[in-house]
Enzyme design. Structure first.
Site, PDB file in Angstrom:
ATOM      1  CB  SER A 292      58.223  47.480  73.715  1.00  0.00           C
ATOM      2  OG  SER A 292      58.917  48.700  73.552  1.00  0.00           O
ATOM      3  CG  ASP A 293      60.414  46.976  67.332  1.00  0.00           C
ATOM      4  OD1 ASP A 293      61.304  47.841  67.477  1.00  0.00           O
ATOM      5  OD2 ASP A 293      60.314  46.287  66.300  1.00  0.00           O
ATOM      6  CD1 TRP A 294      60.700  54.011  67.800  1.00  0.00           C
ATOM      7  CD2 TRP A 294      62.869  53.657  68.228  1.00  0.00           C
ATOM      8  NE1 TRP A 294      61.322  55.219  67.814  1.00  0.00           N
ATOM      9  CE2 TRP A 294      62.660  55.035  68.069  1.00  0.00           C
ATOM     10  CE3 TRP A 294      64.161  53.211  68.497  1.00  0.00           C
ATOM     11  CZ2 TRP A 294      63.692  55.973  68.173  1.00  0.00           C
ATOM     12  CZ3 TRP A 294      65.189  54.144  68.592  1.00  0.00           C
ATOM     13  CH2 TRP A 294      64.951  55.498  68.439  1.00  0.00           C
TER      14      TRP A 294
END
Ligand code: NOJ
Length: 653
Positions: A292-294
């Site tokens: 996932s992105d942050w």
């Protein structure tokens, strides 16, 4: 009696299985480097508890984090079972200490995967990717990425969150700096080059790292160029524009992908099963994993598709996000979701296998530690610096050269003016990893070195990057009066582009434009050196300048190649990979559409003529259509005029 037989048979079977699962030396099969990777993965997963599996799917941070967008509470007590860490330090010892803990204190001894944002170099900082694309030289970009991989891996990083192959057509979006421009094909070509450079022939090589295609997908369509916002993308646009580079990157063997922050027409990318499972895993058969992105999993609450973290974890995981980057959604809720039957254990196993597959391919089970080396042995090697210099040379785009004013010859005094002239920090651009300002050559230093036996150089700052203070104009003008030509170094601060750094206009701040207007009044030739992380609106500046050289954010080579172009030592060969619209209001914009529009009808060429700075149109059309270099008054042949199709990177549509 019957029971005894069953027990006997069972114990025979278990002994057989454990014999099979052990190598010759009695060590578990998954630890035997001679066994095929898939067998090792199956063996390991069969030994893991649900909790151990879940831990493999979590990523935390370790070390110094100076990215304002990614600040997190320091995680002091890193669990030995953690799957991955974002590694902010460049010291391999710290990594090795954490790795030792995982190898020796976790039950199964599974190595940690260390990731980091190595976007345009690790310590040897190359031009920003948008500039790299203007080189039209993917082979050179591949070599730059190989340097980045070597410096990273030798410092303890196994995995980069790069390349960014988000097609971007709105220059206001700060992240346009991080990708390869407005064209899907160009993004595909350079994305493939980057993957090949990072990963080499074999991920287990001691100088190779795993790549991560990001941000999957459509992040570049953020409304109005504002970061993290909604995107409205039809299926046709998704396939025509945004997916092509990803398909190419997956086919080139990219080990991982990162899901994007954006909501795609009502379904956030991070919860988008069609995208992450339907297309990526089923159709393209990607067998690595998606991170996932942050914070993007917990963001699903704000995006209105999950009521709480648990539902967010369920949605992201079942959509196809295998690793949770800094959300703490999976570690808190995934085991429970499996126990409740909301997430099938087979899906958990598949996700863990994908993560382990990348770790096995990187050779982490067999060589978990980073060998000791000095900074001198790994950073800024002469061959790395040569690549950085060549890439900066080939990225610079000559936008205008009226009456062949460039190259500058036979002048006795040149005035170097402007806020960018003596900056090294801003030349590095955003995402400079372990890059240091002092490694970069300023424009002034590069010029001074280049012209030392040819002309005298004077300097005045003139004004700051922004603000209202014109007190420096007087000195700049009096210097200009004394000079034969003016090199005016303007542009954007590094932090004006990159993540969370969108702007509402592509113009340079008024103070910079006003400085040029004042200098123009001296009647001296005005040559603009423009450093930015995005295309600029140059309509007013173009009218008052004799030449314009777009140098982007060239990285540590900085002023050296730029000075070479000005002196004529280097023949400029860069061509735009992104349109410079005539006015910011023309955003989102792309040249090809304007050109198509103009070629279809003669009635609306006004749009074409005034939508784009004319010189840019000419340069681009020369390349795309006629494939001849622009005749900008440089003597001799262009140093390189190959179309990137000639370099063996063609990606067939
Ligand atoms: C957020 C950014 O969007 C992404 O590109 C980056 O890789 C991660 N943070 C990790 O730093």
């Amino acid at each position: 009696m019957k029971n005894k037989n069953v027990i006997y048979l069972l114990s025979l079977a278990l002994t057989g299985a454990s014999l099979l699962a052990h190598g010759k030396t009695g060590t578990p099969l998954y630890k035997d480097p001679d066994q095929p990777i898939e067998k090792r993965i199956d063996d390991l997963v069969s030994r893991m508890t649900i909790e151990e599996k879940v831990m493999q799917l979590n990523q935390l941070t370790l070390g110094r984090n100076d990215n304002a967008n990614n600040m997190a509470d320091p995680v002091n007590d890193i669990p030995a079972e953690i799957g991955s860490l974002i590694y902010f330090s460049s010291n391999p010892d710290l990594r090795n200490r954490i790795q030792k803990k995982s190898m020796e204190q976790s039950r199964l001894g599974i190595p940690v995967l260390f990731g980091y944002d190595v976007i345009h170099g690790y310590r040897t900082i190359f031009p920003i990717p948008l500039a790299q694309a203007c080189s039209w030289n993917p082979d050179l970009v591949k070599r730059a990425c190989a340097v980045a991989a070597q410096e990273s891996r030798m410092s303890g990083v196994d995995w980069t969150f790069s390349p960014m192959i988000d097609v971007a057509r709105d220059g206001r979006w700060g992240r346009i700096a991080e990708g390869y421009g407005e064209d899907p094909y160009t993004n595909a070509i350079f994305g493939v080059a980057a993957v090949k450079g990072y990963q080499g022939e074999n991920l287990a090589g001691s100088k190779n790292i795993a790549a991560c295609l990001k941000h999957f997908a459509g992040y570049g369509a953020s409304e109005g160029g504002r970061d993290y916002t909604y995107t409205e993308i039809s299926r046709q646009t998704l396939w025509d524009t945004y997916l092509l580079p990803y398909e190419a990157g997956v086919k080139a063997g990219a080990a991982t992908l990162m899901s994007s922050f954006n909501d795609i027409s009502g379904t956030p990318a991070t919860a988008n099963r069609y995208l992450l499972t339907g297309i990526l895993k089923k159709r393209w058969k990607h067998d690595g994993f998606v991170v996932s992105d942050w914070g993007a999993i917990q963001q699903l609450r704000a995006q209105g598709v999950a009521a709480d973290r648990k539902e967010a974890a369920c949605k992201a995981f079942t959509a196809g996000v295998e690793m949770d980057m800094m959300n703490q959604c999976y570690d808190r809720h995934l085991a429970e979701l499996v126990q409740e039957g909301q997430v099938p254990e087979s899906l958990l196993d598949d996700a863990v296998k994908r993560v382990l597959r990348v770790k096995f391919r990187l050779g982490l089970f067999d060589n978990p530690y980073t060998p000791a080396s000095t900074e001198k042995e790994r950073f800024l090697l002469p061959e790395s610096l040569a690549i950085a210099e060549q890439l900066a040379e080939e990225s610079a785009v000559l936008l205008k050269n009226e009456s062949g004013i460039l190259p500058l010859t036979g002048l006795s005094k040149i005035a170097v003016i402007g806020p960018m002239a003596k900056s090294n920090w801003h030349l590095l651009g955003s995402w400079r990893a372990q890059g240091k300002a002092e490694d970069a050559v300023t424009l002034f230093d590069g010029l001074e070195h280049e012209f030392k036996n040819q002309a005298q150089l004077t300097y005045a700052r003139g004004c700051d990057f922004d603000g209202e203070d014109k007190s420096g104009f007087v000195e700049a003008v009096s210097l200009a009066d004394e000079a034969d030509a003016l090199l005016v170094c303007l542009g954007e601060k590094a932090q004006w582009s990159g993540e969370n750094a969108s702007r509402s206009t592509l113009s340079l701040p008024r103070i910079q434009e006003e400085l040029v207007m004042e200098l123009k009044k001296t009647g001296k030739p005005v040559i603009l050196l423009l450093s930015s992380g995005r295309p600029l609106e140059l309509a007013r500046l173009e009218k008052v300048s004799n030449a314009m050289l777009q140098v982007w954010q060239p990285g540590i080579a900085g002023g050296k190649p730029i000075a070479g172009i000005l002196s004529g030592r280097i023949n400029p060969s860069g061509k735009l990979a992104v349109t410079f619209p005539y006015a910011t209001g023309a955003n989102p914009h792309l040249l090809q559409r304007a050109a198509e529009c103009a070629s279809r009808t003669r009635e609306v060429p006004g749009y074409y003529q005034c939508a784009v700075v004319r010189v840019c149109v000419r340069a681009q059309l020369h390349h795309v259509r006629v494939r001849r270099p622009p005749a900008f008054g440089y003597p001799g042949k262009m140093r390189r005029q190959a179309h990137y199709r000639d370099s063996g990177y063609e990606y067939g549509r």
